[in-house]
Design a protein around this motif. Structure first.
Motif, short mmCIF file in Angstrom:
data_model
loop_
_atom_site.label_atom_id
_atom_site.label_comp_id
_atom_site.label_asym_id
_atom_site.label_seq_id
_atom_site.Cartn_x
_atom_site.Cartn_y
_atom_site.Cartn_z
N ALA A 242 0.74 -0.85 0.04
CA ALA A 242 -0.02 0.42 -0.17
C ALA A 242 0.54 1.59 -0.21
CB ALA A 242 -1.20 0.73 1.38
N LYS B 72 -9.32 -7.67 5.20
CA LYS B 72 -8.66 -6.53 6.54
C LYS B 72 -7.46 -7.16 6.89
CE LYS B 72 -10.06 -6.50 11.41
NZ LYS B 72 -11.09 -7.53 11.90
N ARG C 201 -5.20 -5.30 4.36
CA ARG C 201 -4.84 -4.06 5.18
C ARG C 201 -3.78 -4.04 6.26
NH1 ARG C 201 -10.09 -3.26 5.51
NH2 ARG C 201 -10.28 -2.43 3.41
N GLU D 81 -1.88 -3.06 -0.26
CA GLU D 81 -2.97 -2.89 -1.00
C GLU D 81 -4.12 -3.24 -1.75
OE1 GLU D 81 -4.80 0.28 -2.96
OE2 GLU D 81 -3.41 1.06 -2.24
N THR D 82 -5.14 -2.71 -1.51
CA THR D 82 -6.63 -3.45 -1.66
C THR D 82 -7.46 -3.28 -2.53
OG1 THR D 82 -7.03 -2.69 0.14
CG2 THR D 82 -5.79 -4.60 1.01
#
Length: 553
Positions: free
Chosen positions: A286, A517, A520, A525-526
């Motif tokens: 992310a 979840k 993250r 990166e979701t």
């Protein structure tokens, strides 16, 4: 002795209490042990993947053929409790120990009947063997002739019996012998007939008892299967102790967390795979300036496991899901036409259970190539055991791609053969003074041929292998499990099909939410995972059952 949840202990056997899951399906299968129809009826219960067969006996020994209940109870007991038996497939939605205990109880009832019939055969048959052989020959010819589809042939068989009776009466009146042999010849004619009436009374009494148990099981009266021979009363009773241990081993294997995938047949015991949804995306940090925090497949599975426990809760009070069974499964691949399976062995297995540390290791490491695989399963047993819905989840990580696969398996109701209640034998006859009208006449449970069959079989029941060789038996489908062997597809039942289809979307969304979840929290990166999850969430709303394991390549 340990008593399983939902069971009452009385002299060893266990009986499901009212309201237990699987009660209807369990009792339906158990009722087959008390049935009295032709053994060929078991062929009507065959399904697409698992088929029982009837092993015929000797053609000249049709009088030794078993009926459905005799063959079923003997075959099930031998297969599930026999020494050196092959591994069994779990019977989800059914308590196999209860079914086996009813088979043992039915065998005990028939054994008591056969002991009385053996005494009748010894007194009225063996001592007057010449007369017995003549009467048996007549009955065998009559049975063979009456099986013909030609009505004249059936009438000929009855006429033959009447003619022999007339000759026997003439023989009694005009006896060619005198003295001892004259009286012995008269007794040789009369005593087998007297023995037949005695045997008929014994058979009628037992048939009524068996039919009452058959009807009681299907009516929900929770008839218990009393198996006193499974409870050792002293340390020296080795047979009773071995039977008790065999029943305990059967219960332990039923609780095993090891299952088998047989290609197009699906997971044995859970049914074929009717739907499959995959979420596979690349693991990207992310924050470009930071690496992903290391995690394993087990971390994702554990989060999914925790969230699946919340399935029975919802924002609205609408009933919703009942509490599911959530388990970690070790799945072993076997061939589509495999005749047997082999359960995992070694230090990582105890009482048919793969230990938790081994389950975790398989989940994290065995994701490619040969070996067993790990699945997380959420299972519902509905419709009193007539419907078993299983959603299986597996998580794999190959290079930088995380893949979450959710598959749906459904096992339908037991075949309607097992849910048919006993019906009194009847026939339609024409009224005497109103030939244009008919009336129904009740027939006795025991026909003359049936009484003869039971009486002749009785002395041989002490050695079942010989009786099976003469009369034949049922060959159970392998790999054998009570539930999946005679299960129909649920898609012909509208509400069962709806339940199976409706379970997919909530499970899929919970699985994806729990997995995202974890991603993250570990710096992944979701966005792509969320977009793919939304696409699958849309697609699952328009799903239809299909044969997902039949690849059209």
């Amino acid at each position: 002795m340990t008593v399983e949840s939902g069971y009452a202990e009385f002299f060893g056997p266990q009986v499901p209490r009212a309201g237990d899951e699987g009660q209807t399906a369990t009792f339906a299968l158990a009722s087959a042990a008390y049935r009295d129809g032709p053994v060929e009826e078991i062929l009507k219960a065959n399904n697409e993947w698992h088929q029982s067969t009837v092993k015929p006996g000797r053609k000249w020994a049709t009088i030794f053929r078993p009926n459905l209940g005799e063959a079923f109870s003997r075959a099930v007991v031998d297969r599930m409790l026999g020494s050196g038996r092959k591994p069994l497939i779990q019977s989800f939605g059914v308590e196999p120990q209860v079914v086996v205990e009813h088979c043992l109880a039915a065998n005990r009832i028939r054994k008591e009947r056969d002991n009385h019939l053996s005494a009748v055969m010894a007194v009225c048959g063996l001592l007057f063997l010449p007369g017995l052989l003549v009467w048996l020959l007549v009955f065998q010819i009559r049975t063979t002739v009456s099986k013909s589809e030609n009505k004249q042939a059936g009438a000929l068989g009855t006429a033959l019996l009447v003619a022999v009776g007339a000759l026997a009466l003439l023989f009694l009146l005009r006896m060619p012998f005198t003295g001892f042999w004259g009286w012995y010849a008269r007794a040789a004619v009369v005593m087998p007939v007297a023995g037949w009436f005695w045997a008929k009374w014994i058979c009628e009494r037992t048939a009524q008892d068996l039919r009452q148990r058959w009807d009681g099981l299907l009516s929900g009266s929770s008839i218990g299967a009393k198996v006193p021979e499974a409870v050792p009363s002293s340390p020296g009773e080795t047979a009773a102790e071995q039977l008790r241990q065999s029943l305990a081993r059967l219960g332990a294997e039923q609780q095993s967390n090891s299952v088998f995938y047989a290609g197009p047949k699906g997971i044995l015991g859970m049914g074929t795979r009717w739907g499959s949804w995959q979420l596979a995306e690349e693991l990207v940090p992310a924050d470009p300036n930071r690496e992903i925090h290391p995690f394993r497949s087990w971390d994702v599975i554990r989060s999914i496991h925790d969230q699946l426990r919340m399935l029975e809760r919802g924002p609205l009070n609408t009933g919703g899901f009942p509490a599911p069974s959530i388990r970690h499964w070790i799945v072993t691949p076997v061939g589509e036409n495999a005749g047997a399976v082999s359960r995992p062995e070694g230090t990582d297995v105890e009482a048919y259970q793969v230990k938790p540390h081994a389950v975790q290791e398989i989940c994290n490491k065995q994701q490619f190539g040969a070996g067993d695989r790990h699945y997380l399963g959420v299972q519902w047993t509905l419709w009193d055991g007539q419907l078993v819905i299983t959603m299986m989840i597996t998580v794999t990580v190959l290079h930088a791609t995380l893949r979450i696969e959710v598959t749906g398996h459904a096992l339908g109701p037991v075949n309607s053969l097992f849910t048919a209640k006993p019906e009194a034998p009847t026939k339609e006859v024409t009224k005497s003074f109103k030939p244009w009208e008919t009336r129904t006449v009740k027939l006795p449970l025991m026909t003359p041929n049936e009484v003869v069959r039971l009486a002749v079989r009785a002395p041989l029941t002490w050695y079942p292998p010989l009786l099976n060789w003469l009369g034949g038996t049922i060959a159970l489908p392998e790999p054998f499990g009570l539930r999946h062997a005679w299960a129909d597809q649920p898609w012909r039942h509208r509400f069962m099909a709806d339940d199976a289809l409706r379970a997919a979307a909530p499970v899929l969304r919970v699985v994806h939410a729990a997995a995202i979840k974890v991603l993250r929290e570990n710096g992944v990166e979701t966005e792509k995972f969320g977009a793919r999850s939304a696409t699958l969430s849309t697609a699952v709303q328009d799903l239809a059952p299909r044969k997902a394991d039949v690849y059209d390549a």
